[in-house]
Scaffold this motif. Structure first.
Motif, PDB file in Angstrom:
ATOM      1  N   THR A   1     -13.345  -4.099 -12.917  1.00  0.00           N
ATOM      2  CA  THR A   1     -12.587  -3.359 -13.905  1.00  0.00           C
ATOM      3  C   THR A   1     -11.798  -2.264 -13.194  1.00  0.00           C
ATOM      4  OG1 THR A   1     -14.299  -1.698 -14.264  1.00  0.00           O
ATOM      5  CG2 THR A   1     -14.467  -3.739 -15.562  1.00  0.00           C
ATOM      6  N   PRO A   2     -10.836  -1.645 -13.873  1.00  0.00           N
ATOM      7  CA  PRO A   2     -10.127  -0.515 -13.258  1.00  0.00           C
ATOM      8  C   PRO A   2     -11.059   0.596 -12.779  1.00  0.00           C
ATOM      9  CG  PRO A   2      -8.910  -1.287 -15.155  1.00  0.00           C
ATOM     10  CD  PRO A   2     -10.204  -2.043 -15.152  1.00  0.00           C
ATOM     11  N   LYS A   3     -12.156   0.825 -13.499  1.00  0.00           N
ATOM     12  CA  LYS A   3     -13.105   1.867 -13.070  1.00  0.00           C
ATOM     13  C   LYS A   3     -13.787   1.485 -11.765  1.00  0.00           C
ATOM     14  CE  LYS A   3     -13.975   3.766 -17.671  1.00  0.00           C
ATOM     15  NZ  LYS A   3     -14.976   3.976 -18.753  1.00  0.00           N
TER      16      LYS A   3
ATOM     17  N   GLU B   1      -3.852   3.497 -17.586  1.00  0.00           N
ATOM     18  CA  GLU B   1      -4.490   4.810 -17.683  1.00  0.00           C
ATOM     19  C   GLU B   1      -5.218   5.214 -16.401  1.00  0.00           C
ATOM     20  OE1 GLU B   1      -7.112   4.455 -20.976  1.00  0.00           O
ATOM     21  OE2 GLU B   1      -5.511   4.312 -22.482  1.00  0.00           O
ATOM     22  N   THR B   2      -5.811   4.218 -15.731  1.00  0.00           N
ATOM     23  CA  THR B   2      -6.720   4.524 -14.626  1.00  0.00           C
ATOM     24  C   THR B   2      -6.102   4.350 -13.245  1.00  0.00           C
ATOM     25  OG1 THR B   2      -8.545   3.745 -16.025  1.00  0.00           O
ATOM     26  CG2 THR B   2      -9.023   3.995 -13.681  1.00  0.00           C
TER      27      THR B   2
ATOM     28  N   LEU C   1      -7.115  -6.151 -19.415  1.00  0.00           N
ATOM     29  CA  LEU C   1      -7.507  -4.735 -19.441  1.00  0.00           C
ATOM     30  C   LEU C   1      -6.312  -3.855 -19.096  1.00  0.00           C
ATOM     31  CD1 LEU C   1     -10.884  -5.043 -17.459  1.00  0.00           C
ATOM     32  CD2 LEU C   1     -10.552  -5.156 -19.944  1.00  0.00           C
ATOM     33  N   TRP C   2      -5.116  -4.271 -19.487  1.00  0.00           N
ATOM     34  CA  TRP C   2      -3.898  -3.661 -18.980  1.00  0.00           C
ATOM     35  C   TRP C   2      -3.697  -2.208 -19.434  1.00  0.00           C
ATOM     36  CZ3 TRP C   2      -2.876  -8.995 -20.774  1.00  0.00           C
ATOM     37  CH2 TRP C   2      -2.973  -9.903 -19.709  1.00  0.00           C
ATOM     38  N   GLU C   3      -4.119  -1.871 -20.624  1.00  0.00           N
ATOM     39  CA  GLU C   3      -4.004  -0.471 -21.041  1.00  0.00           C
ATOM     40  C   GLU C   3      -4.886   0.416 -20.165  1.00  0.00           C
ATOM     41  OE1 GLU C   3      -4.619   0.004 -25.199  1.00  0.00           O
ATOM     42  OE2 GLU C   3      -2.855  -1.184 -25.755  1.00  0.00           O
ATOM     43  N   GLU C   4      -6.085  -0.062 -19.854  1.00  0.00           N
ATOM     44  CA  GLU C   4      -6.985   0.683 -18.971  1.00  0.00           C
ATOM     45  C   GLU C   4      -6.417   0.753 -17.551  1.00  0.00           C
ATOM     46  OE1 GLU C   4     -11.614   0.529 -17.352  1.00  0.00           O
ATOM     47  OE2 GLU C   4     -11.016  -0.742 -19.046  1.00  0.00           O
ATOM     48  N   VAL C   5      -5.755  -0.328 -17.110  1.00  0.00           N
ATOM     49  CA  VAL C   5      -5.111  -0.323 -15.793  1.00  0.00           C
ATOM     50  C   VAL C   5      -4.075   0.796 -15.726  1.00  0.00           C
ATOM     51  CG1 VAL C   5      -3.537  -1.591 -14.268  1.00  0.00           C
ATOM     52  CG2 VAL C   5      -5.488  -2.765 -15.294  1.00  0.00           C
TER      53      VAL C   5
ATOM     54  N   LYS D   1     -11.240   2.091  -9.082  1.00  0.00           N
ATOM     55  CA  LYS D   1     -11.060   3.526  -8.851  1.00  0.00           C
ATOM     56  C   LYS D   1     -12.154   4.066  -7.936  1.00  0.00           C
ATOM     57  CE  LYS D   1      -8.875   7.388 -10.313  1.00  0.00           C
ATOM     58  NZ  LYS D   1      -7.419   7.592 -10.387  1.00  0.00           N
TER      59      LYS D   1
END
Length: 272
Positions: A162-164, A194-195, A188-192, A167
């Motif tokens: 995941t983006p987290k 944001e993150t 998970l593109w919105e999270e991508v 990160k």
């Protein structure tokens, strides 16, 4: 044009492998899974170079996968004067290998430019120490590291990259040639955005054009930067011709399109 994310298999297993993966994910393939089938499909789309990404799903597969990828590259080197679509294979490594430094050094000495990781197929979270040490040493060797990111349609939860997760890896290690497939994290593109938008990491468009909305793609493009995006299709799962048409319909300038279609890839591959 360069497709930075494709797949092909040895002829003797290509048909069965593609059939199995297609049924597992519920996705029809757009080539027969063979090297020549991939080349034909990319050629018909007008793509001049396809980067082949093998996945080592068990540690003991390293030798056979490396042999196939190395033979493919040797054959392609002899085809240089023939024109048409070329292929370039990366290597692969499994996080449970007994000696990751030995295997990565072998790949480097064989001339591979990069490696492919797949947290879901390999059953390990991306921020696990087993990946961290591989990424760190691969970066020391100057290798490109490309990983599946986000949801894998054919693999049940949990999502292992995941983006987290990414990160945390970026905080621990600062690889200068890390590529996140599927626009940074499929589904998970919105999270991508944001993150990870703006971070020092590349993202490819594999199996994303036509799935990510134009609005989200443009937001990712504007926040992450032209020179960190790579055109890719995930062929045989993506349709190169259709994906290219979808990409070209997005409101980008010619210079921006060229950057994503080949200029950034050329720099990353040492071709420019």
């Amino acid at each position: 044009m360069i497709d930075f994310h494709t797949h092909a298999f040895p002829d003797k297993i290509a048909g069965k492998t593609i059939e199995m993966l297609s049924q597992k994910a519920g996705i029809p393939p757009h080539s027969d899974g063979s090297v020549e089938g991939l080349r034909r499909t990319l050629f018909e789309a007008g793509i001049s170079l396809g980067v082949v990404l093998p996945v080592v799903t068990r540690p003991e597969q390293f030798a056979s996968v490396t042999r196939f990828a190395s033979q493919l590259n040797e054959t392609e080197a002899r085809r240089n004067a023939e024109g048409g679509t070329k292929l370039l294979s990366f290597g692969g490594i499994h996080p449970d290998t007994a000696d990751y430094k030995k295997e990565l050094k072998e790949l480097s000495e064989l001339g591979f430019l990069g490696i492919k990781l797949h947290p879901d197929y390999q059953g390990v979270f991306f921020d696990d120490i087993r990946y961290l040490r591989i990424i760190e040493y691969a970066a020391e060797l100057g290798l490109i590291i490309i990983t599946h990111a986000g949801i894998d349609i054919g693999v049940p939860e949990p999502v292992r990259c995941t983006p987290k997760h990414v990160k945390r890896v970026l905080r621990e290690i600062k690889p200068d040639k890390l590529v996140l497939a599927h626009c940074g994290g499929w589904g998970l593109w919105e999270e991508v955005i944001e993150t990870l938008a703006g971070e020092s990491v590349y993202m490819d468009t594999a199996y994303s054009m036509g799935h990510i909305s134009e609005e989200l793609f443009m937001k990712l493009f504007r926040t992450h930067g032209t020179e960190k995006l790579l055109f890719a299709t995930d062929c045989p799962w993506g349709n190169p011709k259709k994906d290219l048409e979808t990409f070209c319909s997005v409101p980008l300038t010619k210079a921006e399109q060229d950057c994503i279609l080949y200029r950034t890839a050329e720099k990353l591959l040492g071709m420019a």
